[in-house]
Scaffold this motif. Structure first.
Motif, short mmCIF file in Angstrom:
data_model
loop_
_atom_site.label_atom_id
_atom_site.label_comp_id
_atom_site.label_asym_id
_atom_site.label_seq_id
_atom_site.Cartn_x
_atom_site.Cartn_y
_atom_site.Cartn_z
N VAL A 1 0.68 -1.09 -0.09
CA VAL A 1 -0.17 -0.14 0.32
C VAL A 1 1.51 1.32 -0.75
O VAL A 1 1.80 1.28 -0.06
CB VAL A 1 -1.05 0.40 1.16
N ARG A 2 0.18 2.42 -0.56
CA ARG A 2 0.96 3.46 -0.38
C ARG A 2 0.66 4.01 0.65
O ARG A 2 0.31 3.53 1.64
CB ARG A 2 0.64 4.41 -1.61
N ALA A 3 2.06 5.24 0.72
CA ALA A 3 1.66 6.08 2.09
C ALA A 3 0.53 6.47 2.63
O ALA A 3 0.17 6.45 3.59
CB ALA A 3 2.47 7.30 1.97
N GLU A 4 -0.64 6.95 2.02
CA GLU A 4 -1.94 7.27 2.26
C GLU A 4 -3.22 6.72 2.06
O GLU A 4 -4.18 7.10 2.74
CB GLU A 4 -2.54 8.23 0.93
N HIS A 5 -2.59 5.11 2.21
CA HIS A 5 -3.49 3.93 2.18
C HIS A 5 -2.94 3.81 3.59
O HIS A 5 -3.75 1.77 3.25
CB HIS A 5 -3.64 3.45 1.30
N THR A 6 -1.55 3.18 3.95
CA THR A 6 -1.39 2.72 4.83
C THR A 6 -2.37 2.61 6.12
O THR A 6 -3.18 3.84 6.28
CB THR A 6 -0.28 3.31 6.13
N ARG B 1 -7.44 2.67 10.09
CA ARG B 1 -8.00 2.07 9.95
C ARG B 1 -7.18 0.55 10.72
O ARG B 1 -5.79 1.01 11.36
CB ARG B 1 -8.88 1.23 8.92
N ALA B 2 -7.61 0.06 11.31
CA ALA B 2 -6.94 -1.35 11.70
C ALA B 2 -5.42 -1.84 11.05
O ALA B 2 -6.33 -2.08 10.53
CB ALA B 2 -7.72 -2.30 12.36
N PRO B 3 -4.66 -1.88 11.82
CA PRO B 3 -3.98 -2.97 10.90
C PRO B 3 -4.60 -4.22 10.21
O PRO B 3 -5.04 -5.25 11.04
CB PRO B 3 -2.81 -3.20 11.37
N ARG B 4 -3.89 -4.73 9.27
CA ARG B 4 -4.23 -6.01 8.37
C ARG B 4 -3.65 -6.94 9.61
O ARG B 4 -2.59 -7.70 10.22
CB ARG B 4 -3.73 -6.30 7.48
N VAL B 5 -4.31 -7.98 10.14
CA VAL B 5 -4.26 -9.25 10.64
C VAL B 5 -4.26 -10.64 9.77
O VAL B 5 -4.85 -10.74 9.00
CB VAL B 5 -4.85 -9.43 12.09
#
Length: 274
Positions: A211-216, A222-226
């Protein structure tokens, strides 16, 4: 199955741990006893990778070829090495540590001509300095096969797996079902350049982040991916979830026996990239 960045990391670790020094080799499991006997006491000259193939060359010009496949594992540790646990196909050890290989799809010794034949049947590897993307383009531009399938064909491009192919197609806005011959040369160049950057970052970090910086998570709140694969991605294993860019529902399908993920909003049918 490990993607190419993982195998390049394994090659670098072999070079760091054993490069330029003799190694002890044994096959606790017994299935590679003759090969281990030939390697025992030899100097490791160079550890290299081409796509998903690990190639470790020794001073008698024999090369250890390892392909981990789905179940293979390589584990490293410090010396003194403990007693082997489980079915260890090959253990290499030296002053720098030890490496245990378990469950590979391939573990064999190759002569120089055999190494050349192996490399000749593989496509260019985005992580190799000698890679020629035009070699892949010549095959892609003549093919009726969907570009998503071509990116998984190791004879076309060596190294990318299911995650990188889904993510790079999303990042470049390409319909995964577009036939290879429908792809423009400019978009192929963008796909290749993106693979070079993404996979090099994978070598550096040991995980796949696309993901690009604006979609982290931090940028979007948002919650990080698990996920057991780790890393932040746009579409891989996100079927049914909203696209991080356009909000459309991420879709999944089976293509050539593998799960394919894409966003119909960002990768509209018959799109050639943007």
């Amino acid at each position: 199955m490990p993607e190419g960045h993982t195998v390049h990391r394994l090659a670098a670790e072999h070079q760091r741990m054993f490069g330029g020094r003799p190694v002890a080799a044994e096959s606790p499991q017994g299935r590679f006893a003759a090969g281990a006997a030939r390697l025992d006491g030899r100097v490791l000259v160079e550890a290299d990778a081409h796509g998903k193939h690990l190639l470790v060359r020794f001073d008698d010009d024999v090369t250890l070829h390892v392909h981990l496949g789905i179940y293979g594992k390589l584990a490293f540790g410090a010396v003194p090495a403990p007693a082997p646990v489980g079915a260890v196909r090959l253990r290499l050890s030296g002053r720098g540590g030890f490496a245990d290989l378990r469950g590979p799809n391939a573990c064999e010794l190759l002569e120089p001509g055999e190494v050349k034949r192996l490399r000749d049947r593989l496509g260019p590897d985005p992580l190799r300095g000698d890679a020629d993307p035009d070699e892949a383009w010549r095959r892609i531009s003549r093919s009726r096969v969907p570009v998503a399938a071509l990116l998984m064909d190791q004879a076309v491009v060596a190294g990318p797996g299911n995650i990188y192919r889904a993510e790079v197609l999303f990042r470049q806005g390409v319909d995964p079902m577009l036939p290879g011959r429908g792809l423009s040369r400019a978009v192929w160049s963008a796909l290749w350049d993106d693979l070079v950057v993404l996979m090099a970052e994978g070598v550096r970090s040991g995980r796949i982040d696309t993901v690009r910086a604006e979609h982290t998570p931090e940028a979007m709140g948002r919650a990080p991916r698990v996920d057991d694969h780790g890393g932040e991605v746009y579409v891989y294993r996100r079927a049914g979830a909203p696209c991080l860019v356009c909000g459309a529902e991420v879709r999944a399908a089976v293509l050539a026996g593998r799960n394919l993920f894409w966003c119909p909003g960002c990768q509209p049918s018959a799109s050639v990239g943007g």
